[in-house]
Write an enzyme that holds these catalytic residues in place. Structure first.
Site, mmCIF file in Angstrom:
data_model
loop_
_atom_site.group_PDB
_atom_site.id
_atom_site.type_symbol
_atom_site.label_atom_id
_atom_site.label_comp_id
_atom_site.label_asym_id
_atom_site.label_seq_id
_atom_site.Cartn_x
_atom_site.Cartn_y
_atom_site.Cartn_z
ATOM 1 N N HIS A 26 14.433 0.683 -5.044
ATOM 2 C CA HIS A 26 13.016 0.832 -4.713
ATOM 3 C C HIS A 26 12.149 0.015 -5.677
ATOM 4 O O HIS A 26 11.272 -0.747 -5.248
ATOM 5 C CB HIS A 26 12.636 2.321 -4.770
ATOM 6 N N GLU A 27 12.413 0.140 -6.969
ATOM 7 C CA GLU A 27 11.630 -0.592 -7.966
ATOM 8 C C GLU A 27 11.859 -2.094 -7.876
ATOM 9 O O GLU A 27 10.964 -2.890 -8.173
ATOM 10 C CB GLU A 27 11.932 -0.078 -9.371
ATOM 11 N N HIS A 30 9.291 -3.578 -5.642
ATOM 12 C CA HIS A 30 8.023 -3.858 -6.322
ATOM 13 C C HIS A 30 8.107 -5.178 -7.085
ATOM 14 O O HIS A 30 7.189 -6.002 -7.033
ATOM 15 C CB HIS A 30 7.677 -2.739 -7.316
ATOM 16 N N GLU A 58 3.773 -0.709 -1.961
ATOM 17 C CA GLU A 58 4.761 0.324 -1.629
ATOM 18 C C GLU A 58 5.573 -0.056 -0.398
ATOM 19 O O GLU A 58 6.763 0.240 -0.306
ATOM 20 C CB GLU A 58 4.062 1.668 -1.426
#
Length: 105
Positions: A26-27, A30, A58
């Site tokens: 997930h990171e 980003h 997001e």
């Protein structure tokens, strides 16, 4: 074209390795979004020169989480690599990994 070249990520540690790996993917979304920004003079003022909103930011993380981490194709590719790097997963199949990240609760 000038783009950010030093993009760092932070993630949380969890005793549950699957949760920790999911958070890292997930990171990564980003980070990749930040790396795609155009910081050149030519890009100044264009939507690609800045993070447009936390919603867009997001969405890029969720793309990696939902479309990559939760895909069968990813686990077909990644399972042998996991076995090599994380010997405690040797008994797990691609189906097992896939099921881990596609559990409905």
């Amino acid at each position: 074209r000038r783009v950010p070249t030093d993009v760092r990520i932070t993630t949380r540690f969890s005793e549950n390795w699957a949760e920790g790996f999911g958070a890292t993917i997930h990171e990564t979304g980003h980070s990749l979004y930040e790396q795609g920004r155009d910081l050149s003079e030519e890009g100044r003022g264009l939507p690609s020169s800045s993070a447009l909103s936390m919603g867009v930011h997001e969405s890029q993380s969720l793309l990696w989480e939902r479309m990559v981490l939760q895909s069968r194709e990813f686990w077909d590719y990644a399972t042998p690599k996991f076995h090599k790097r994380f010997p405690f997963t040797k008994e797990a199949t691609a189906d097992d990994f896939y099921a881990t990240y596609n559990r409905v609760s």
